[in-house]
Enzyme design. Structure first.
Site, mmCIF file in Angstrom:
data_model
loop_
_atom_site.group_PDB
_atom_site.id
_atom_site.type_symbol
_atom_site.label_atom_id
_atom_site.label_comp_id
_atom_site.label_asym_id
_atom_site.label_seq_id
_atom_site.Cartn_x
_atom_site.Cartn_y
_atom_site.Cartn_z
ATOM 1 N N GLU A 153 0.789 -1.241 0.000
ATOM 2 C CA GLU A 153 0.000 0.000 0.000
ATOM 3 C C GLU A 153 0.818 1.288 0.000
ATOM 4 O O GLU A 153 0.601 2.180 0.827
ATOM 5 C CB GLU A 153 -0.980 -0.014 1.182
ATOM 6 C CG GLU A 153 -1.894 -1.229 1.164
ATOM 7 C CD GLU A 153 -2.895 -1.272 2.318
ATOM 8 O OE1 GLU A 153 -2.787 -0.470 3.252
ATOM 9 O OE2 GLU A 153 -3.790 -2.139 2.270
ATOM 10 N N GLU A 257 -5.768 -10.899 -1.911
ATOM 11 C CA GLU A 257 -6.616 -10.790 -0.704
ATOM 12 C C GLU A 257 -8.101 -10.766 -1.085
ATOM 13 O O GLU A 257 -8.863 -9.925 -0.610
ATOM 14 C CB GLU A 257 -6.266 -9.511 0.082
ATOM 15 C CG GLU A 257 -4.793 -9.393 0.451
ATOM 16 C CD GLU A 257 -4.447 -8.168 1.291
ATOM 17 O OE1 GLU A 257 -5.363 -7.514 1.826
ATOM 18 O OE2 GLU A 257 -3.239 -7.874 1.409
#
Ligand code: XIL
Length: 354
Positions: A153, A257
């Site tokens: 991220e 994910e």
């Protein structure tokens, strides 16, 4: 007899099918892509949980146990109890491990990149802390972990780089440095850049800039991890188009994910189960997604973020204490209609099997 009838009744009444006697996600995927799941280390002694894992998956990611704050208790001091348990479990069952994650702005001790007043450490000290952490963890599990989400991220939702503690202390090349250190610590490990929504139009240009700078800087970048936290309104066309841009630039993809949030932005309407309209939308969403995956050879792995609906982080995010239904197995470990649909589309897909 009475028991069998009673079971059949429960099964029909709940709208779910009995667990098929054979078949599994990994068998249905064959050698087109790996099928992974995020696991909580404290569930590894639960036989019902582990037997479902072993039957359906050939790849695992620790949901929390390899994050910096799960191991690094104070500067230079590690507690590897949980992470060792996870790695031993997966290695003994020959489940490939994705190490998640080495550098992230969440679930990381602040002392890595900040002083006691919250100011950025000097570049030199922050780089040395990052290198020591990466060497401690990657070095410990060298040869045991197949690949690492090296940085998680790093792209901001508003575009450009996220202003994280590591960014503020080191500068924009902290991502490249993290890849260098990870490659030093285990030259055979696969290395991934992992992020959410980087396939979507609003974030893709910044992510492609970052990834191009990694390539130019000589980073070993095995694949791009696209988290895949979707909801029933996520546009598969936008997702496919975005992923294609990465593929066109020569990258392989891991959906790292995956889950599909079924709840509205507020309220908790499905505590008693999913209404059939929503169940059908979820089933269709998963079917369409796996039809796409099965026909896209550059997608090398799909990892679900949790085993059953009861284990999902989406029961507590973005609002805690709700009842979400984002995965293929329900709270009783039974396959949902979406599971059957995924098995069906993987069986009928016309993709050549390598
Ligand atoms: C989540 C875990 O599932 C939760 O148990 C934990 O409390 C918070 O983190 N993106 C990521 C994952 O990269 O590490 C996050 O996992 C979910 C969002």
């Amino acid at each position: 007899m009475i028991t069998a009838c009673a079971l059949a009744f429960v099964s029909l009444a709940s709208g779910f099918q009995e667990s098929p006697k054979s078949g599994s996600l990994k068998e249905a995927a064959r050698n087109r892509f790996k099928v992974g799941v995020a696991l909580a280390t404290d569930k590894l002694t639960d036989r019902q949980y582990t037997s479902l894992v072993i039957r359906h998956f050939n790849s695992v990611t620790p949901e929390n146990s390899l994050k910096p704050s799960s191991m690094l208790v104070s500067p230079g001091v590690y507690n590897f109890t949980e992470s060792d348990k996870f790695v031993a479990f997966a290695n003994s069952r020959r489940l490939e491990i994705t190490g998640h994650t080495l550098v992230w702005h969440e679930q990381s001790p602040s002392f890595l990149y900040q002083d006691a007043s919250g100011n950025p450490l000097s570049r030199t000290v922050a780089l040395s802390n990052m290198r020591n952490h990466i060497h401690a963890v990657v070095g410990r599990y060298k040869g045991k972990v197949k690949g690492w989400d090296v940085v998680n991220e790093a792209v901001a939702d508003s575009g450009g780089m996220r202003q994280t503690p590591a960014y503020r202390a080191i500068g924009p090349d902290y991502v490249l440095k993290a890849f260098e250190y990870a490659a030093e610590a285990d030259p055979n490990a696969e290395l991934y850049y992992n992020d959410y929504n980087i396939e979507l139009n609003y974030k893709r240009p910044s992510a492609l800039n970052l990834i191009t700078s990694l390539r130019t800087g000589g980073a070993k970048l095995t694949a791009i991890g696209i988290q895949g936290h979707y909801n029933l309104s996520s546009s598969l066309n936008e997702i496919k188009g975005g992923i294609q841009q990465y593929i066109n630039n020569g990258y392989n993809i891991m959906i790292s994910e995956l889950d599909v949030d079924v709840l509205p932005s507020s309220g908790n309407p499905y505590t008693a189960g999913l209404p059939s309209t929503i169940q059908n939308s979820l089933t269709q969403w998963y079917g369409n997604f796996f039809t796409y995956v099965a026909t896209t050879p550059q997608i090398k792995r799909v990892t679900f973020w949790g085993l059953t609906d009861g284990n999902s982080w989406l029961n507590n995010w973005p609002i805690s204490g709700r009842t979400n239904h984002p995965l293929l197995f329900d709270r009783n470990y039974r396959p949902k209609p979406a599971y059957n649909e995924v098995i069906r589309v993987l069986g009928t897909s016309s993709t050549p099997i390598p």
